[in-house]
Design an enzyme around this catalytic site. Structure first.
Site, PDB file in Angstrom:
ATOM      1  N   GLU A 190      39.047  32.607  43.920  1.00  0.00           N
ATOM      2  CA  GLU A 190      40.464  32.700  42.943  1.00  0.00           C
ATOM      3  C   GLU A 190      41.408  33.112  44.140  1.00  0.00           C
ATOM      4  OE1 GLU A 190      39.367  35.566  40.050  1.00  0.00           O
ATOM      5  OE2 GLU A 190      37.796  34.200  39.194  1.00  0.00           O
TER       6      GLU A 190
ATOM      7  N   GLU B 187      44.603  38.174  34.707  1.00  0.00           N
ATOM      8  CA  GLU B 187      44.442  36.589  35.156  1.00  0.00           C
ATOM      9  C   GLU B 187      45.854  35.991  35.287  1.00  0.00           C
ATOM     10  OE1 GLU B 187      41.646  35.173  35.144  1.00  0.00           O
ATOM     11  OE2 GLU B 187      40.295  36.630  34.595  1.00  0.00           O
TER      12      GLU B 187
ATOM     13  N   HIS C  49      43.160  38.155  39.354  1.00  0.00           N
ATOM     14  CA  HIS C  49      42.093  36.742  39.023  1.00  0.00           C
ATOM     15  C   HIS C  49      43.014  35.799  38.797  1.00  0.00           C
ATOM     16  CE1 HIS C  49      38.252  39.302  38.827  1.00  0.00           C
ATOM     17  NE2 HIS C  49      39.100  40.040  38.729  1.00  0.00           N
TER      18      HIS C  49
ATOM     19  N   HIS D 258      36.091  37.430  42.840  1.00  0.00           N
ATOM     20  CA  HIS D 258      35.555  36.151  42.991  1.00  0.00           C
ATOM     21  C   HIS D 258      36.315  35.465  44.106  1.00  0.00           C
ATOM     22  CE1 HIS D 258      35.016  37.067  38.143  1.00  0.00           C
ATOM     23  NE2 HIS D 258      33.990  37.181  38.900  1.00  0.00           N
TER      24      HIS D 258
END
Length: 352
Positions: free
Chosen positions: A79, A230, A166, A76
């Site tokens: 990010e 994450e 991420h 993405h």
């Protein structure tokens, strides 16, 4: 493109919008053939640029590497903290401040989305792996296909690892957590759980079914230890407090620069583990979440609470302790709009 230009492209600060040389690195080759530029550093490290944002690093010949490590970011494009981490690792390798002892493939997955300052351009790339890229013809479908090919080209050794980095759209009650992809019945790895904890990632979300995410592809296709990691919340370039990522950065650097990673003994008390309870996919145009945008991941709601409406369908909390994660009402129809999870005792899992 010369190696010097590529070296500068990696080392230039991403604190501002990427400029022309960075665009050259991230946008993709102008011609049909990808770049294939390799340079041997003075310490014997080989740095090979296979394609824009695809950099393979091989340790000096005097070092017998035992691990293949894929470190990916920017699946993405907005990010940014993982992109800055990867940039800094690459710069330190190129300047010989960081000398690898393991084979490493750095992947800046979605350069076009970085330049577009967006999560994706046409379609969410993290839904396009394990062959899902064959179901469309956007640039992101093609890039996912290329990335699978590069990962297949890279993995050679028996010990295979992939950390797909991420940051989340919203805050989280557990700021740093990892998704452990479906293992197809294989036990969960205590050493990897300990390594993640050493990286500051003390929360694990178990995925109990096949998906089309990048980390699951590496598990399914290459039998790698792989995770979607994450590391915090999405912020613009230059606005990340990189001290919050220091443990993850240090852990990954130790992994790739030491012959044998020294880890403490596995301790279940270090980990919070959650199991997916439900996957809620958007089915109607009239889809809405019944909580504010600032509600954090892993927020618990009372049993019976209305979580979302999907046309005439209502989704309510079904179990005590059920919590929400990855809510996004703006996904395309048919894609995941919300997961609910419940805590699970680590002792319930098969570990090795």
């Amino acid at each position: 493109m010369s190696f010097d230009v590529l070296r500068w492209s990696v080392s230039a600060a991403l604190a501002e919008r990427p400029d022309a040389p960075l665009a050259a690195l991230f946008q993709g080759p102008a011609q049909a053939d990808p770049i294939q530029t390799t340079q041997t550093l003075s310490n014997g490290t080989d740095v090979a640029f296979w394609d824009y944002g695809v950099i393979a690093v091989t340790p000096p010949a005097s070092v017998a590497a035992t691990k293949d490590v894929v470190i990916s970011c920017a699946v993405h494009g907005d990010e940014t903290a993982p992109i800055e981490m990867v940039r800094d690792m690459l710069q330190d390798i190129l300047s010989e401040r960081l000398v690898p002892s393991q084979r490493v493939l750095f992947l800046i997955a979605n350069p076009a989305a970085i330049l577009n300052d967006s999560r994706f351009v046409d379609v969410n790339m993290n839904r396009l792996f394990s062959g899902a890229h064959n179901q469309g013809d956007t640039a992101e479908h093609q890039r996912a296909s290329d990335i699978e090919r590069y990962v297949s080209q890279f993995f050679k050794l028996k010990q295979r690892y992939h950390y797909d980095l991420h940051t989340a759209i919203r805050d989280s009650k557990h700021e740093q957590f990892a998704v452990y992809p479906f293992t197809h019945g294989e036990p969960y790895n205590k050493q990897q759980l300990t390594f993640l904890a050493e990286c500051g990632v003390d929360t694990i979300l178990l995925n109990r079914a096949p998906t089309t995410t990048f980390s699951y592809y590496s598990v399914q296709a290459h039998k790698a230890h792989a995770f979607t990691v994450e590391l915090g919340k999405v912020r613009p370039f230059g606005q990340n407090d990189m001290s919050r990522f220091a443990q993850a950065d240090s852990g990954l650097r130790k992994l790739i620069s030491t012959e044998a990673l020294e880890l403490p003994e596995f301790s279940p008390s270090r980990h919070h583990v959650y199991d997916v309870c439900r996957t809620i996919n958007r089915q109607a145009e009239q889809f809405a979440l019944n909580f504010p945008d600032n509600v954090a991941n892993f927020t618990e709601f009372a049993q019976g609470h209305l979580l979302a409406t999907d046309g005439e369908i209502e989704y309510r909390v079904e179990q005590p302790g059920e919590r929400i994660i990855f809510p996004n009402a703006n996904v395309a129809i048919g894609q995941r709009a919300l997961l609910t999870v419940v805590p699970i005792a680590l002792e319930q899992l098969k570990l090795v």
